[in-house]
Structures are given as C-alpha cells and as structure tokens.
Design an enzyme around this catalytic site. Structure first.
Site, PDB file in Angstrom:
ATOM      1  N   TRP A 182       0.873  -1.178   0.000  1.00 41.30           N
ATOM      2  CA  TRP A 182       0.000   0.000   0.000  1.00 41.30           C
ATOM      3  C   TRP A 182       0.903   1.219   0.000  1.00 41.30           C
ATOM      4  CZ3 TRP A 182      -4.655  -1.904  -0.876  1.00 41.30           C
ATOM      5  CH2 TRP A 182      -5.720  -1.007  -1.008  1.00 41.30           C
ATOM      6  N   ASP A 183       0.309   2.422   0.016  1.00 40.24           N
ATOM      7  CA  ASP A 183       1.172   3.609  -0.060  1.00 40.24           C
ATOM      8  C   ASP A 183       1.770   3.973   1.294  1.00 40.24           C
ATOM      9  OD1 ASP A 183      -1.145   4.587   1.055  1.00 40.24           O
ATOM     10  OD2 ASP A 183      -1.463   6.178  -0.412  1.00 40.24           O
ATOM     11  N   TRP A 184       1.547   3.140   2.313  1.00 39.64           N
ATOM     12  CA  TRP A 184       2.204   3.320   3.608  1.00 39.64           C
ATOM     13  C   TRP A 184       2.797   2.015   4.121  1.00 39.64           C
ATOM     14  CZ3 TRP A 184      -0.739  -0.349   5.444  1.00 39.64           C
ATOM     15  CH2 TRP A 184      -2.104  -0.379   5.133  1.00 39.64           C
ATOM     16  N   ASN A 448     -13.936   0.412   1.038  1.00 39.54           N
ATOM     17  CA  ASN A 448     -13.194   1.666   1.090  1.00 39.54           C
ATOM     18  C   ASN A 448     -12.972   2.210  -0.317  1.00 39.54           C
ATOM     19  OD1 ASN A 448     -11.179   3.662   2.392  1.00 39.54           O
ATOM     20  ND2 ASN A 448      -9.973   2.673   0.790  1.00 39.54           N
ATOM     21  N   GLU A 449     -13.639   3.320  -0.641  1.00 38.07           N
ATOM     22  CA  GLU A 449     -13.389   4.160  -1.815  1.00 38.07           C
ATOM     23  C   GLU A 449     -13.756   3.528  -3.143  1.00 38.07           C
ATOM     24  OE1 GLU A 449      -9.929   7.069   0.059  1.00 38.07           O
ATOM     25  OE2 GLU A 449      -9.363   5.688  -1.547  1.00 38.07           O
ATOM     26  N   GLU A 546     -11.861  10.561   6.302  1.00 40.72           N
ATOM     27  CA  GLU A 546     -10.433  10.406   5.989  1.00 40.72           C
ATOM     28  C   GLU A 546      -9.863  11.754   5.582  1.00 40.72           C
ATOM     29  OE1 GLU A 546      -8.610   7.693   3.305  1.00 40.72           O
ATOM     30  OE2 GLU A 546      -9.857   6.001   3.896  1.00 40.72           O
TER      31      GLU A 546
END
Length: 871
Positions: A182-184, A448-449, A546
């Site tokens: 993921w981006d983290w 989510n999204e 968020e």
C-alpha cells in the site's frame, strides 16, 4: 463459540487446540523450518535467520518466501476416545490463505479466504495418531491464475503503482489487501495459520455461535435482548430442551423451551429485561460509562447434555441520522448513541503489523489506550486490512471506542463469479456472527473508496462497459453483503462504501455521480499542494472520515531497521521506504510554506531536523483541518456544514516508514498524536481568521451548557510576558456544539496591544470557570513562522526527577519557544504533553515509562528542541 469472555463450563463435547509447534517445508523440500501456530512463514524465517523482515530492504530480499509454496505439517495424538463421539471436526479459525487441507493423507477440504472460519468433518479420517498437513499455494500465483481465468473483461487495478514495490491482482484473492503493498506499507503476502486450529468432538449438537443484540422499545420504555444460538445438529431427528437465561445484576431470569432440527439450526430468544431495575447504557469514551452486565445461558438438552455459556452484555442503541436540514439541499449524516447526537472524534486503523502473529494483546492495549488518552472516541477499521482479533473489540468495548467497521474491500474492483461470491458470503456471515455482540461497532461499511473509484473512473473503464462494472458493484455490495447484514444484524446501520452519499447514493442506484458531495454522507479529502493553514480549502462536509498529511517517524524508530548510510532524506533507504508518489517532496513543500527548512551542515543532524520539521508540519496541518471540522458542527453556510465527524488518516503504522500515522510502529507518539490530545479535548477554544477578523469559538462535547470566561492574550515572540490580555464576562458555551465567543479585527487587536505586528506576535486563548482553566490553551499564528520577527533560539533546559513510577521534567526557557519537543530516543513511554508552544518561563511535563528506566538514562537520551533549533 465467538464473542467476548465466553467459556465452556458444561461438558457437551471434547476438544483440543493444535496450537504450538509445527513443521514447515518449501515446495522442493530444500528448506525446512520449525515454527509456532498461530504464525506465518516470514516470522519463522526471521526467527531462524535472526533477520527482521523489516530491516532495511528485506521486504525485497524476502520476496522468494512469498513466491514459494509451503506446507505446514504436524503429528498429534487425539486427546480423547474417538469412539465416544458422533462427530469430530477440524476447525481452522484463520488460514492465510489458499491451501489444500489433508489429514492422514486424505484431502478433507480447501481454503481460499483468510477471513473465513473453516470447519471440516474428519469423523471418518481421524485416528489415535494423526498427520495433518496444509499445503499452501503462493497467494501471488493464485491471484494471477484467477485473473487470467477471468474471461471477457478486466477487473482493475491489475497492479499497484511502481513506487509501492508491490504485487499484482490482489483483488482476486480474499486476503488482507494491503499485504500486496500500500502507499504506507510493504508487500508481505504471507502464508500461514494465523489463528487457532483445533479438533472438536460432540454428540447430538455443537453450539457454533452465541450472540446478544439489545433493543430499546420506545413505547414500552424497556430493554429487550435478542439471544441467537446457532447449532450444528448431528442428530437425524429433531429433539428438544430448555434454555435458561440469567442476568442477576438486572434481576432477570427466564426459561424457554426450544426445538433443534437436523443440520445447522438457529434459535432466537427474546429476553425482556426487568423494567423495575435501572439499566445503565454503554457510552462512548467521554460521554459516560461502559457498563456491562454478566449473563449466563444454560442449555439443557435431551440426552442429558448441558452447555453453559458466560458472557458480558452491553446495552446501547445506535442510529445513523440522514434527514433533511432546513436551509440545505442535502441530508444530515450523524450518529445518535442512546438517542444523543455524538460528534465522532478519532482516526483510521490499519493492521498493526504485516505479520498478525506479532500483534499481541499488549500491542493492541497500548495502541487503543493511546486512542482514549488522546480524547478520541472512535476508530474506523479500514477495509484494506483485516477484521481484527476478538480482543481488539473487547478492549474497544471496555474503553468506549466506537468502531466504524469496513468489510475488507479497498480501492479496487472485484470479480463476481459464483465461487468468489460464495466465499465472500461465507466470510461476511461469519464476521457478522463473530462481531455483532460488540457495542463498540456502530456501523458496517461495504468497502473503502470503491464507489468513488467508479464515479471518478480511477481505472479508465471504457464507457461502453461501464454497466458491467456497475452490475458487479451492486451484486457484491448490495445484493450480497447488504442483504446478509440486513438479515444477520438489525441493530446497526450499513452503508455500501466510504466515502458515500449514503441515502442519496441509494436513491441514485447505489452509485452516486459525486460521492464527495459535501451535502451528503462522508468524505475523504487529501490535498498536498494547497496551503493547509488556509481553512477555506477544506470541504465543509457532513462527516470527514479520511484526511491527513504524511510525516517521518522518529530517528530512534528508524534507527532500529537501518544503518548509518541510510540516515539522510534522499538515501536509497529513505526513497525505498516512501511508498507514496512524491511523498518526500510533498512533505517539504508543505513545511516550507510556513517554516524554514533545516540547513545544518552535519548530514545526520540535518536528517534528524528534517524528521522533526515533517512532524511539525503534519501536526499543524491536521490541527487546522480538525479544528475546522469541529467548529463546523453548528454552522450551515450555503447549505454546507453540520459536520459531525472527524476521523483523520491514520492512527498507527505497519512498519518503520513515512506515513500519515500519528503513532509510530512500536507505539511511540508522533507530534500529531500529542496535538490530537489537545485538538480533540472535550472543551476547546478554537481561533481562526476570516477576512482579517479574528474569531474564537468554544467547542464542547459536554452534555450540558457551561458558563465560561474566555481569555485572549497576545505575546511577542521576543518576550515571555503577554503584552496584553483580555478576559470576557461569563459566556455560555452550548452543550455538544460550537459557540462563537469572540470577534475582533486583527488590526484593532494589534493596535490595542501596542507595537505588535503580525510577524512579531502570537495570540493564545483559554477557557475558565470559577478561576479554574477548562480544557487546554490554544493559539493562533498571525503569520508564517518563517517570517516571525523576534523569534530567537531559546536556551531550553530540563531538570529531571523521579516521582513514583513517573519522571518530572522541569523545563526552563529564555524565550518563547514554538513546537517544543522532548525526545528520549528508544526509551518506551509517553509524555503528558509534547510539541507545545512554550510561552511561560517554566513548565512541568511528566514522562510515563513503559519499562524501568532511570534519571541518568533519561538525561543521556534526552533531545530537547524547539523550532529555531533547526535553523
């Protein structure tokens, strides 16, 4: 049976856990390991090689583990007489993820869903001594196969962005979505047995689930409790029995006759709680107690079988209010708990580790206690991770943390072939039954999204094929997941996505044209190129679920997984750990809008200073945005406002890397989390400017109005005494609202204070009643701090003495010091305050260590700095 604090008292069956030592081998037998269950191959490999998977570039070095196919095996003796039992099952609470399951060389089943409980009948296979094997297939290769087999149209995204260094086709496997990166976070697509595995044996029947759902009858004004029992019935004929339910604290006891039929049987009982006894409700943290009541349920069945269960039941109601607002074209979006509107304050939860076996109860307790200690009352369990352990929800129940629970789908489209839907239906049914008794869960959310991904066409879908994707979306989240929730849990709301327009999305066929419409539902908002000090850029939304900004974790956290050559902002290590495109540059860009960037000629010092300035920037940006949402709860401007929730992204970290988190991997608080302790305070003065006029609002979560005096002070950067102070007469701060208390043009304020300019002065404000301060002191910067005049480098000193289990830091300063930061390196613990504006000559701060330490250790480790120390 699932649920909080249940134990088997009667002897209705036999069983044994197969936790403990197992053997692992890879596909060609070249690698053999011993390890523990629950666990995964990566953690076993780390133990055997003494190499932390998080060390430096090991996420790439360990990729071979993920690509191989591993077999778990164990020889065990059956701990009971098989001949005494009609049915024997192998129960796998959590298998990660794709495996063929064998007992004594006979295939007894297969698994393909990390989130499902699997029960396999081994009555005719099990012996006195047994060999059990789980033959895993790499989740990467399985996902690729499923993607290739999906004929007709693609199901994007195929792969994550290159900066994430991840794996492809994660949406084709029912597995922790962020385990493919993921981006983290890193890519560690694990294999293993991540929850309990056991043998259970029984005659006649087995109780699989026992759930408790409270309802409050407005007309009867009494509590009722729905008790649902789900049995696996072995008997070929129906049989009866009695159930006695006892709640001694509420002087309530009732006995029921029941009838069980073959196969899976559900029994529903409705208990009327004694109306002559006062029932104390469960409340979110900051709004009341989290009272629970012991309940005993005793089943006496034909044949002399007795099952007794003990549990804890909480009484609370939840309602998601979506109704017209006078003066607005949209609908409200807020939660009532026990009939009272509650402003939701908190953050978003991601998995606490890439390896779930490393997430201990102590880890969860530390993180969740940090939530309530920062005046939060809610978390959103994000849909790209895992449905958390039972103890996670137990702790949330006990601490009063409300949970927005996503189902595990995130930022992707998903297939809807029958085998995939069957797997999802089993997953959702199990998770509802496992979790619905927890009062902490206040809403289910489908994904989510993914509504936003469809509306904004993130994946460049051809217009001619859009109806196919809309059909898939409605099939998965409405016709399957929603229908299962409506049948399985009538006690809390369900929305299909986050962000969503809620009821408006439903009216538009479940996919709204603009899920970010501020007049409906919840919104996600990220903007790294605009100035975060300009509150007018934030969406005046009904609910902010968020939002956030990145920062780097502390040097002591990074130091554990790096070496000296990694300690610079542009090192290969720093670039490798940043999984968000242009993330490192975005942090410095945002910081440079208001602060001077570090220029120390010493590379290590410059790196540490840069870490600090990213945390300052993150904390200040999220403060500005959160305070905007809190003061918007009572406003309606051009139809926008009435904001009733602020959940910033994100609470915790999955590894040691730059991210949006407020708590670092390992539990250390970033500056943002200390800020959250203040900006989420139950009673808070918030200052802001509009057209060169300074306003101060009093924000209150309290259930009653308060009469308070507001004090507004102006300080020069060059002095420690206020140049002027104004205290109002007692003003009413409304209950659960934002009340405007003060208005003054900035020019008049500066003129009144004499010889003050925007660049030379800072404003602070506080609330008080009867001479006692109520809530924290807050402040407002009149200019960027890079332009501040008279802001000198202060002489900061700390004297440390031990006081019981805590340590007292007596701080002294020679000048006003913004963003004072106390860091004791790797010594675990937290300060009572940190990251504050020091506008007084002396201040006392407490440090609460998590392990034994000493004054000498703390003095040696302490780094005490403020903003100008980085110049």
């Amino acid at each position: 049976p699932s649920g909080p604090k249940r134990r088997l008292i009667g002897r209705a069956g036999a069983g044994s856990s197969l936790r403990g030592s197992w053997h692992l081998r890879n596909a060609n037998g070249s690698v053999g390991l011993g390890g523990e269950v629950p666990g995964c191959v990566h953690t076993y490999s780390a133990l055997h090689t003494a190499r932390d998977p998080y060390y430096r570039f090991n996420d790439l070095e360990y990729r071979w583990i993920t690509l191989d196919n591993w077999t778990y095996s164990k020889v065990f003796k059956t701990p009971f007489d098989i001949g005494k039992w009609q049915k024997v099952n192998l129960v796998l609470e959590g298998v990660d993820t794709v495996a063929q399951v064998l007992m004594n060389n006979v295939t007894i089943g297969e698994t393909d869903n990390m989130f499902n409980r699997y029960t396999f009948d081994v009555t005719n296979v099990i012996g006195d001594v047994n060999l059990i094997e789980l033959r895993f297939q790499s989740a990467i290769s399985y996902a690729a196969q499923k993607s290739r087999a999906h004929a007709g149209y693609r199901v994007p995204p195929e792969c994550p962005p290159p900066v994430q260094k991840g794996e492809c086709h994660v949406n084709f496997v029912r597995k922790e979505q962020c385990s493919f990166s993921w981006d983290w976070g890193p890519a560690f697509p694990t294999q293993g047995i991540w929850k309990d595995v056991r043998i259970e044996a029984y005659n006649i029947c087995n109780l699989k689930y026992l759930t408790f759902t409270p309802f409050y009858g407005n007309l009867a004004r009494e509590w009722r409790l729905l008790i649902e029992s789900i049995f696996d019935v072995v008997s070929a004929e129906p049989f009866g029995g009695q159930v006695t339910v006892n709640m001694p604290q509420l002087q309530t006891q009732q006995t029921y006759d029941i009838q069980l039929r073959p196969r899976e049987t559900s029994v529903e009982l409705l208990l009327n709680v004694n109306k002559n006894v006062s029932v104390e409700s469960w409340w979110p943290s900051g709004h009341g107690n989290q009272t629970g009541y012991k309940i005993w349920v005793v089943f006496k069945l034909e044949g002399g079988y007795r099952i007794e269960k003990e549990a804890k039941v909480y009484f609370r109601t939840v309602e998601l209010v979506q109704e017209p607002i006078p003066g607005s074209p949209g609908l409200s979006f807020y939660f009532k708990i026990n009939g009272i509107p509650i402003f939701i304050k908190g953050s978003n939860w991601i998995p606490a580790d890439s390896f779930q076996d490393r997430v201990t109860p102590e880890t969860l307790q530390l993180l969740l206690k940090s939530v309530v200690d920062a005046n939060m009352n809610a978390l959103r369990v994000w849909g790209g991770g895992v449905y958390e352990q039972d103890i996670f929800y137990d702790i949330c129940d006990e601490l009063g943390i409300m949970i927005w629970q996503d189902f595990m789908f995130a930022c992707a489209l998903y297939p809807t072939d029958q085998s995939f839907l069957d797997s999802v239906r089993a997953e959702v049914t199990h998770q509802i039954r496992r979790l619905k008794s927890h009062p902490s869960i206040i809403i289910w959310s489908g994904n989510n999204e993914n509504e936003a991904a469809m509306a904004q066409n993130w994946f460049s879908l051809p217009p001619s094929e859009m109806q196919t994707y809309i059909r898939d979306y409605v099939t998965l989240y409405v016709k399957n997941i929603r229908e299962l929730v409506l049948v399985g849990d009538k006690s809390r709301p369900y929305i299909t996505s986050s962000p969503t327009n809620g009821a408006e999305s439903e009216e538009e066929g479940w996919l709204s044209k603009n899920p970010y419409d501020t007049h409906f539902g919840d919104t996600h908002y990220y903007n790294y190129s605009s100035d975060c000090w300009n509150w007018k850029m934030f969406p005046k939304t009904r609910f902010a679920s968020e939002y956030g900004y990145q920062s780097w974790p502390s040097f002591s956290t990074l130091e554990k997984v790096s070496i000296a050559e990694d300690w610079s902002y542009k090192s290969n290590f720093s670039l490798h750990r940043q999984h968000h495109k242009n993330g490192n540059d975005q942090m410095l860009y945002q910081a440079a809008l208001h602060f001077k960037l570090p220029r120390n000629p010493d590379p290590l010092q410059r790196f540490q200073d840069t870490i600090y300035i990213t945390q300052v920037m993150q904390a200040q940006c999220v403060k500005m945005e959160t305070e905007f949402y809190r003061r918007s709860q009572s406003e309606l401007v051009d139809g926008e406002g009435r904001t009733m929730g602020a959940l910033f992204w994100q609470l915790n970290d999955i590894w040691q890397a730059p991210s949006w988190a407020s708590i670092e991997y390992g539990g250390k608080w970033k500056m943002l989390h200390y800020f959250a302790q203040r900006f989420f305070a139950p009673l808070l003065p918030i200052g802001y400017e509009d057209d060169n006029v300074l306003y101060v609002s009093g924000v209150s979560d309290l259930h009653e109005d308060r009469k308070l005096m507001l004090t507004v002070s102006v300080h020069r950067w060059s002095g420690l005494e206020p140049v002027c102070t104004h205290t109002t007469q007692p003003l009413v701060v409304g209950a659960r609202s934002a009340t405007r208390l003060y208005r003054e043009p900035v020019a008049r304020l500066l003129q009144r204070c004499g010889n003050c300019t925007r660049e030379s002065c800072v404003v602070s404000f506080s609330l008080a009643a009867d001479g006692q301060q109520s809530g924290p002191t807050n402040h407002h910067f009149l200019s960027s701090l890079k332009d501040a005049v008279g802001l000198e480098k202060p002489q900061l000193r700390a004297t440390i003495v031990q006081q019981g289990d805590a340590f007292v830091f007596d701080l002294q300063t020679s000048a006003v010091a913004p963003f004072v930061w106390l860091d004791v390196g790797g010594i675990p613990g937290r300060f009572s305050e940190n990251g504050f504006l020091l506008i007084e000559r002396r201040k006392t701060v407490l440090f609460h260590p998590r392990k034994a330490t000493s004054v000498g250790e703390l003095e040696k480790s302490l780094r005490l700095i403020s903003l100008t120390d980085t110049y």
